[in-house]
Scaffold this motif. Structure first.
Motif, PDB file in Angstrom:
ATOM      1  N   ARG A 162       0.838  -1.206   0.000  1.00 20.39           N
ATOM      2  CA  ARG A 162       0.000   0.000   0.000  1.00 20.39           C
ATOM      3  C   ARG A 162       0.868   1.248   0.000  1.00 20.39           C
ATOM      4  O   ARG A 162       0.584   2.225  -0.700  1.00 20.39           O
ATOM      5  CB  ARG A 162      -0.931   0.012   1.210  1.00 20.39           C
ATOM      6  CG  ARG A 162      -2.031  -1.035   1.169  1.00 20.39           C
ATOM      7  CD  ARG A 162      -3.168  -0.634   2.110  1.00 20.39           C
ATOM      8  NE  ARG A 162      -4.104  -1.726   2.318  1.00 20.39           N
ATOM      9  CZ  ARG A 162      -4.019  -2.597   3.331  1.00 20.39           C
ATOM     10  NH1 ARG A 162      -3.059  -2.464   4.229  1.00 20.39           N
ATOM     11  NH2 ARG A 162      -4.897  -3.559   3.447  1.00 20.39           N
ATOM     12  N   LEU A 163       1.943   1.232   0.805  1.00 25.25           N
ATOM     13  CA  LEU A 163       2.849   2.391   0.823  1.00 25.25           C
ATOM     14  C   LEU A 163       3.428   2.627  -0.569  1.00 25.25           C
ATOM     15  O   LEU A 163       3.528   3.765  -1.039  1.00 25.25           O
ATOM     16  CB  LEU A 163       3.987   2.171   1.821  1.00 25.25           C
ATOM     17  CG  LEU A 163       3.637   2.176   3.311  1.00 25.25           C
ATOM     18  CD1 LEU A 163       4.866   1.804   4.135  1.00 25.25           C
ATOM     19  CD2 LEU A 163       3.109   3.536   3.744  1.00 25.25           C
ATOM     20  N   ALA A 164       3.796   1.511  -1.230  1.00 26.89           N
ATOM     21  CA  ALA A 164       4.420   1.622  -2.549  1.00 26.89           C
ATOM     22  C   ALA A 164       3.461   2.202  -3.582  1.00 26.89           C
ATOM     23  O   ALA A 164       3.883   2.672  -4.639  1.00 26.89           O
ATOM     24  CB  ALA A 164       4.936   0.251  -3.010  1.00 26.89           C
ATOM     25  N   LEU A 165       2.157   2.162  -3.283  1.00 27.44           N
ATOM     26  CA  LEU A 165       1.175   2.771  -4.203  1.00 27.44           C
ATOM     27  C   LEU A 165       1.017   4.258  -3.920  1.00 27.44           C
ATOM     28  O   LEU A 165       0.190   4.935  -4.541  1.00 27.44           O
ATOM     29  CB  LEU A 165      -0.186   2.084  -4.050  1.00 27.44           C
ATOM     30  CG  LEU A 165      -0.290   0.654  -4.566  1.00 27.44           C
ATOM     31  CD1 LEU A 165      -1.616   0.044  -4.142  1.00 27.44           C
ATOM     32  CD2 LEU A 165      -0.150   0.622  -6.082  1.00 27.44           C
ATOM     33  N   GLY A 166       1.773   4.771  -2.942  1.00 23.50           N
ATOM     34  CA  GLY A 166       1.684   6.194  -2.630  1.00 23.50           C
ATOM     35  C   GLY A 166       0.682   6.510  -1.537  1.00 23.50           C
ATOM     36  O   GLY A 166       0.345   7.674  -1.324  1.00 23.50           O
ATOM     37  N   LEU A 167       0.190   5.463  -0.833  1.00 26.35           N
ATOM     38  CA  LEU A 167      -0.693   5.743   0.300  1.00 26.35           C
ATOM     39  C   LEU A 167       0.146   6.231   1.476  1.00 26.35           C
ATOM     40  O   LEU A 167       1.287   5.793   1.658  1.00 26.35           O
ATOM     41  CB  LEU A 167      -1.452   4.476   0.715  1.00 26.35           C
ATOM     42  CG  LEU A 167      -2.799   4.224   0.035  1.00 26.35           C
ATOM     43  CD1 LEU A 167      -2.593   3.880  -1.427  1.00 26.35           C
ATOM     44  CD2 LEU A 167      -3.554   3.100   0.718  1.00 26.35           C
ATOM     45  N   SER A 168      -0.426   7.124   2.289  1.00 28.96           N
ATOM     46  CA  SER A 168       0.273   7.589   3.479  1.00 28.96           C
ATOM     47  C   SER A 168       0.324   6.431   4.473  1.00 28.96           C
ATOM     48  O   SER A 168      -0.440   5.472   4.355  1.00 28.96           O
ATOM     49  CB  SER A 168      -0.478   8.759   4.101  1.00 28.96           C
ATOM     50  OG  SER A 168      -1.714   8.310   4.600  1.00 28.96           O
ATOM     51  N   HIS A 252       6.947   8.035   5.896  1.00 26.31           N
ATOM     52  CA  HIS A 252       6.039   6.957   5.485  1.00 26.31           C
ATOM     53  C   HIS A 252       6.755   5.662   5.120  1.00 26.31           C
ATOM     54  O   HIS A 252       6.516   5.070   4.081  1.00 26.31           O
ATOM     55  CB  HIS A 252       5.152   7.410   4.311  1.00 26.31           C
ATOM     56  CG  HIS A 252       4.401   8.670   4.598  1.00 26.31           C
ATOM     57  ND1 HIS A 252       3.203   8.693   5.266  1.00 26.31           N
ATOM     58  CD2 HIS A 252       4.702   9.965   4.352  1.00 26.31           C
ATOM     59  CE1 HIS A 252       2.786   9.940   5.397  1.00 26.31           C
ATOM     60  NE2 HIS A 252       3.677  10.737   4.860  1.00 26.31           N
TER      61      HIS A 252
END
Lengths: 268, 250
Positions: A162-168, A252
């Motif tokens: 999820r982080l790698a998708l740009g989510l905080s 993040h």
């Protein structure tokens, strides 16, 4: 208050001890090997509560200043925080976080109950209410803390995806935080739902034994249940938010990676 | 339609991709990366090869900013990584992991993790792009086969409109047919005439895959760059570890 019905005296206390005998006989007959544990437990309960009883005399005496009361409350919170640590040793910074959580819950719940005049702010009211608040919150705090740590460990892959998708970091962890909070709060909600149907709660039972009108006792009990719900939610939320912040760095990333605690940028 | 980020932040005269200088990442026994100098251009497919523990995954994590350097600098399109907005950067440089990591929920919900207001039509287009038909959108993503899951993950990454995708052995847990589908997709997207051209940094253990995909190869060993160039030249490289990594003569 009416004539107290439950002043059992020393003789009454001794007679109630016969009931331990029942448990001892069971242990001996069925060879459970629990006799020593039983005796130690019974003796400990007696001694601990006697000590508490004498200490409470000072704390709840309406003539004594409230400072003793507050010292007692702080002591309870410290013991509870230490207990949380013992039951959730894998959780980082668990003592300061628990204390913060209990303080927040105390401010919210005692603030409402005493600030808005539900109870008189006397030692006799503050001590048992703070006790019920801390005692009930402790379990939820342990459950939420352990669950958050487990979620962050077991679902690393998904959180990093999820982080790698740009989510905080907040958004990446949100579903896991939700699970942890639900796990912590649901038992308390269930208890609140079934109260009176399955078991009569402690505060009410005690009041009735002590001679208070049942309906009056019910009013106190309901206020206590709401207090417990409010403080369990507050402690669970503070613990969850505090712990989650420590899981991620300010840029993040997961703070604990497979090469140890996060390096580089500071943790939030 | 899915936005394309290629062309974002581009300026004349600066490197159009990653530039690593003296990059070092500490490890437990020895550094994971030990002073790496490397240019990773935006175009085409760069395959990173090397033995286990050579630093391939660490390199990719650095480029997605899931990890940070202990020393050295990395720039992306001329800007030092620690000066870019990390959340925007991760959308511009996406990452696909070795194990397919589908989030609980439907395929559509997975795609919407990457693009919140993605409409069903664009979502169906994304599915087609990774060779899944639109009926997949309503299926539970966690119930799919490994190959299907990995394609959902890839579609999810593409939904952010990346200019580059970092792929960490994305086919190593898949059967050969599923692996081939993903390889073909990478080749298709890497073409300059693709509707949304994407550059790839692709970590691979498999010399066959390396030869099928690589426009250029970087071979790592014990946290250092052992060699870089094209697969053919490296097949006759002086270092046996390099030859082994690209499947060249022993």
């Amino acid at each position: 208050m009416n004539e107290p019905l439950a002043d059992i005296g020393l003789v009454g206390l001794a007679i109630s001890g016969i009931l331990i005998g029942v448990a001892l006989v069971l242990s001996l007959v069925r060879r459970l090997g629990l006799e020593k544990d039983l005796l130690v437990a019974a003796a400990r309960a007696l001694v601990q509560l006697l000590v508490v009883g004498f200490a409470l005399r000072i704390v709840v005496d309406d003539d004594d200043p409230l400072v003793f009361t507050w010292i007692w409350v702080v002591f309870m919170a410290l013991v509870a925080a230490w207990t949380v640590r013992r039951r959730a040793p894998e959780v980082p910074n668990v003592i300061p976080l628990s204390l913060l959580a209990f303080t927040a819950a105390a401010v919210v719940s005692l603030g409402v109950l005493f600030g808005l005049g539900v109870f008189e702010p006397t030692g006799r009211a503050i001590v048992p209410i703070a006790g019920m608040m801390v005692g009930n919150s402790m379990t939820a705090t342990v459950v939420v803390a352990r669950r958050i740590v487990a979620e962050s460990r077991d679902h690393r892959d998904l959180i990093e995806a999820r982080l790698a998708l740009g989510l905080s970091s907040q958004d990446a962890f949100a579903p896991h935080l939700r699970d942890a909070l639900r796990t912590g709060l649901i038992p308390q909600i269930e208890t609140t739902k079934t109260v009176g149907l399955i078991a009569l709660p402690g505060a009410m039972t005690g009041l009735i034994l002590a001679g208070v009108e049942p309906v009056e006792a019910v009013r106190v009990q309901v206020a206590v249940m709401y207090l417990v719900l409010g403080s369990v939610s507050t402690t669970a939320a503070v613990m969850a938010i505090g712990l989650t912040r420590g899981l991620f760095t300010s840029d993040h990333r997961l703070a604990v990676t497979d090469r140890g605690v996060g390096t580089g940028s500071t943790t939030a | 339609m899915v936005p394309s980020a290629s062309g974002l932040g581009q300026s004349v005269g600066v490197s159009d991709g990653f530039e690593l200088r003296g990059v070092r990442v500490e490890g437990v026994a020895r550094p994971r990366l030990d002073g790496i100098d490397l240019d990773l251009p935006l175009e085409g497919i760069t395959v990173v090869a090397g033995a286990s523990g050579s630093g391939k995954s660490t390199l990719l994590r650095l480029l997605n900013r899931l990890d940070v350097v202990d020393a050295g600098t990395i720039t992306w399109r001329g800007t030092p990584l620690d000066e870019t907005d990390v959340l925007l950067h991760r959308r511009e440089v996406g990452m696909v992991f070795q194990r397919p990591t589908a989030a609980p929920g439907t395929v559509l919900e997975n795609l919407r993790l990457a693009a919140m207001d993605l409409d069903e039509e664009s979502a169906a287009d994304l599915c087609l792009l990774v060779d899944l038909d639109a009926s997949f959108l309503d299926r539970d993503a966690t119930e799919l086969s490994g190959g299907e899951k990995q394609r959902v993950c890839l579609a999810r990454t593409i939904a952010t409109g990346p200019a580059m995708i970092l792929a960490d052995e994305p086919t190593s847990s898949l059967d050969p047919a599923a692996a081939e589908t993903i390889e073909n997709l990478a080749l298709r997207l890497a073409r300059p005439d693709s509707p949304m051209p994407v550059g790839w940094v692709w970590v691979s253990h498999d010399p066959g895959q390396l030869r099928r995909l690589a426009d250029r190869v970087v071979v790592l060993g014990e946290g250092r760059v052992l060699a870089e160039g094209n697969a053919l030249d490296l097949a006759s490289h002086g270092d046996a570890d390099v030859r082994r990594a690209v499947g060249g003569e022993r």
